[in-house]
Design a protein around this motif. Structure first.
Motif, short mmCIF file in Angstrom:
data_model
loop_
_atom_site.label_atom_id
_atom_site.label_comp_id
_atom_site.label_asym_id
_atom_site.label_seq_id
_atom_site.Cartn_x
_atom_site.Cartn_y
_atom_site.Cartn_z
N ILE A 14 0.76 -1.09 -0.30
CA ILE A 14 0.05 0.09 -0.11
C ILE A 14 0.72 0.94 -0.03
N THR A 85 -8.75 4.41 5.10
CA THR A 85 -9.64 3.98 3.62
C THR A 85 -10.44 4.91 3.04
N PRO A 88 -9.77 6.02 -1.08
CA PRO A 88 -9.97 5.32 -2.23
C PRO A 88 -12.04 5.15 -2.16
N HIS A 109 -9.92 1.86 -7.36
CA HIS A 109 -10.45 2.75 -5.67
C HIS A 109 -11.08 1.59 -4.66
N THR A 112 -8.73 -0.91 -3.53
CA THR A 112 -8.13 -0.34 -2.60
C THR A 112 -7.98 -0.26 -1.36
#
Length: 126
Positions: A14, A85, A88, A109, A112
């Motif tokens: 990430i 979080t 995204p 997105h 992710t």
């Protein structure tokens, strides 16, 4: 591989991914914007500034994750990734609201966000 090793591997991916994306916004903003899912008018001088801001902030976000990993702050890393979080998820909504491709909104997105949630769960469970 242990749960913590998997979690740290995902967190590292990430971090590396968002640093790469940030760098791409600085060196290839047109390509980066297309990958994001919304193509701005790069002929407008202020658009380049906003894309540069996004690039720098993405790089900083990735570095925050790396710092927490190096410090071994496993639970704090989990909470930070959980909080992040929203990025995204908001990106997906922005792409959809601005007529961008659903495939990018969900496939880039959305995926992710899902990986970040899995990473969070692994980090907080350890």
């Amino acid at each position: 591989m242990t749960v913590i090793a998997v979690a740290y591997t995902l967190a590292g991916l990430i971090a590396a991914g968002i640093i790469f994306i940030g760098a791409r916004f600085l060196v290839a903003p047109r390509v980066a914007a297309a990958g994001y899912g919304v193509q701005p008018d790069l002929g407008q001088p202020s658009v380049g500034a906003y894309l540069s801001v996004k690039g720098v902030r993405d790089i900083a976000s990735g570095l925050f994750v790396i710092i927490l990993m190096v410090a071994g702050a496993t639970h704090l890393l989990g909470w930070v990734i959980l909080a992040a979080t929203i990025i995204p998820l908001a990106d997906a909504a922005i792409v959809l609201r601005n007529g961008g491709p659903k495939s990018i909104a969900m496939g880039v997105h959305g995926l992710t966000a899902a990986v970040m949630l899995v990473t969070t769960a692994l980090l907080l469970a350890s």
